[in-house]
Write a protein that holds these residues in place. Sequence first.
Motif, short mmCIF file in Angstrom:
data_model
loop_
_atom_site.label_atom_id
_atom_site.label_comp_id
_atom_site.label_asym_id
_atom_site.label_seq_id
_atom_site.Cartn_x
_atom_site.Cartn_y
_atom_site.Cartn_z
N LEU A 118 19.36 28.01 34.96
CA LEU A 118 20.71 27.69 34.51
C LEU A 118 21.56 28.95 34.39
N ASN A 119 20.96 30.04 33.90
CA ASN A 119 21.68 31.31 33.81
C ASN A 119 22.11 31.81 35.17
N LYS A 120 21.22 31.70 36.15
CA LYS A 120 21.53 32.16 37.50
C LYS A 120 22.67 31.35 38.11
N VAL A 121 22.60 30.03 37.96
CA VAL A 121 23.66 29.17 38.50
C VAL A 121 24.98 29.45 37.80
N MET A 122 24.94 29.57 36.48
CA MET A 122 26.17 29.80 35.72
C MET A 122 26.79 31.16 36.08
N THR A 123 25.95 32.18 36.23
CA THR A 123 26.46 33.51 36.57
C THR A 123 27.18 33.50 37.92
N ARG A 124 26.56 32.85 38.90
CA ARG A 124 27.14 32.83 40.25
C ARG A 124 28.43 32.01 40.30
N ILE A 125 28.41 30.85 39.69
CA ILE A 125 29.57 29.97 39.77
C ILE A 125 30.72 30.49 38.92
N THR A 126 30.39 31.17 37.81
CA THR A 126 31.43 31.75 36.96
C THR A 126 32.13 32.91 37.66
N PHE A 127 31.39 33.63 38.51
CA PHE A 127 31.99 34.75 39.24
C PHE A 127 33.12 34.25 40.15
N ALA A 128 32.88 33.12 40.82
CA ALA A 128 33.92 32.55 41.69
C ALA A 128 35.14 32.15 40.87
N GLY A 129 34.91 31.51 39.72
CA GLY A 129 36.03 31.11 38.87
C GLY A 129 36.78 32.31 38.31
N ALA A 130 36.06 33.37 37.93
CA ALA A 130 36.69 34.56 37.37
C ALA A 130 37.55 35.26 38.41
N ILE A 131 37.05 35.39 39.64
CA ILE A 131 37.83 36.03 40.71
C ILE A 131 39.09 35.23 41.00
N PHE A 132 38.98 33.91 40.99
CA PHE A 132 40.15 33.06 41.24
C PHE A 132 41.21 33.29 40.17
N LEU A 133 40.79 33.27 38.89
CA LEU A 133 41.74 33.49 37.79
C LEU A 133 42.40 34.85 37.91
N ALA A 134 41.60 35.87 38.23
CA ALA A 134 42.14 37.23 38.32
C ALA A 134 43.17 37.35 39.44
N VAL A 135 42.88 36.75 40.59
CA VAL A 135 43.81 36.83 41.73
C VAL A 135 45.11 36.11 41.41
N ILE A 136 45.01 34.92 40.84
CA ILE A 136 46.21 34.13 40.52
C ILE A 136 47.06 34.86 39.48
N ALA A 137 46.44 35.50 38.50
CA ALA A 137 47.19 36.19 37.45
C ALA A 137 47.82 37.48 37.95
N ALA A 138 47.15 38.16 38.90
CA ALA A 138 47.63 39.47 39.36
C ALA A 138 48.64 39.37 40.49
N MET A 139 48.57 38.34 41.31
CA MET A 139 49.43 38.26 42.49
C MET A 139 50.92 38.27 42.18
N PRO A 140 51.41 37.54 41.15
CA PRO A 140 52.86 37.56 40.89
C PRO A 140 53.40 38.97 40.60
N THR A 141 52.63 39.76 39.86
CA THR A 141 53.06 41.13 39.56
C THR A 141 53.19 41.95 40.85
N LEU A 142 52.24 41.75 41.76
CA LEU A 142 52.29 42.47 43.03
C LEU A 142 53.43 41.95 43.90
N LEU A 143 53.66 40.63 43.89
CA LEU A 143 54.76 40.07 44.67
C LEU A 143 56.10 40.60 44.20
N GLN A 144 56.25 40.79 42.90
CA GLN A 144 57.50 41.33 42.38
C GLN A 144 57.71 42.78 42.80
N GLN A 145 56.59 43.48 43.11
CA GLN A 145 56.72 44.84 43.60
C GLN A 145 57.13 44.86 45.07
#
Length: 425
Positions: free
Chosen positions: A357-384
């Motif tokens: 369960l730890n292995k599955v959660m670690t892998r699947i959480t990484f995908a969700g974390a990267i998605f959140l990070a990209v969505i949150a960071a992109m607007p700041t870059l677009l404004q640049q």
Amino acid sequence: MIKTIAQAWKVAELRTKMIFTFLMLVIFRLGSCIPVPGIDRSQLANMFNANESGLFGLFDLFSGGSFSNFTIFALSITPYITASIILQLLTIAIPKLEEIAKEGTEGRKKIAQYTRYLTVVLALVQAIGYTFGLFRQVIADNSALSKIVIILTLCAGTAFLMWLGEQINEKGIGNGISLIIFAGIVDRIPRGISHTLSAYRDGTVSIVSIILFVIFALVVVVGIVLVQQGQRKIPVQYAKRVVGRKMYGGQSTHIPIKVNQAGVIPVIFAISLLQFPLTITYIWPGTSFAAWVAKWLSPSGHPGVWIYVTLDIILIIFFTYFYTAVTFNPQEVADNMKANGGFIPGIRPGRPTVEYLNKVMTRITFAGAIFLAVIAAMPTLLQQWTNLSIGFGGTSLLIAVGVALDTMKQLETQMVMRNYSGFLK
């Protein structure tokens, strides 16, 4: 969504909850129009006209416009969010708090009480900083009594919002704190559209930039829905067992592990922490520290914007894993399965199940974390890269869509519970 709301409206209890939630949000929006006494409105307008973007925009996002108008809800719910972060971190670091948190309902009540106390303290500190720092130039009356009234008004506004959110949690639908932020974001959308159209007519924003933002917004909304609804179903088989004259078990089910188990909480936490050094610069402007932060840690600074985006991504990934670890305990899930005769096909019960369960959660959480990070960071870059400045970006859409999905899911859950109850009767 519309069908779900229509069906829920037919249930008297759910209709009452929905009306109560709506009325609480109306009260929030009405309170956002009540100004803090003793403020020179003309000087306030001039101050925000000179600082339309950057940190002011972030503060205004969470307060739903109350910050720029310096109303009684100018502090918004940010002190409560910060207090929650601190308490959750201390719960892991301090064994005594960890024991309290594991005491069930009573433990959660104590932690919630500590969070309220810390919220008031943080609100008091922030109110003093705003009164004697950021907003000191717009105070019409510099007497001690006037400043005390402003500080108490701001603290009372935050305390009332905290109470409002708890009332929604108890008697309404959805998470009260998230819905308050959601209401503020939705209220800004018409003004953001109007501002963009005005900028287009003035020639400061091109049609290409607007089309780029619309495409980005649509991609974000579709992506958020897919990620929020996406889940990994881990099959679970329950062994047959005889209790008395009856046989139990034998059925198959699954454990749904969401791609984004933490929701929008990591984004809110990350922004709250990144605002802290920037807040100090506005409270004590003109210092060498303020100049350093404006250059290196500000979303409007150079090269600060790149450092800000990098820290934002790192914090979002960290809080995604942190909040997921708080809300999902593989050891507890494995113990519950073992106690009820359940097992994952091909995985032995006990420690191997926890590791799987730890292995599955670690892998699947990484995908969700990267998605959140990209969505949150992109607007700041677009404004640049473009001159587009709009009141709602990727973070706003992420919070708004995420809160809407969570609220609808809670509504559907309550409908299912009531349907099952009626069927059993």
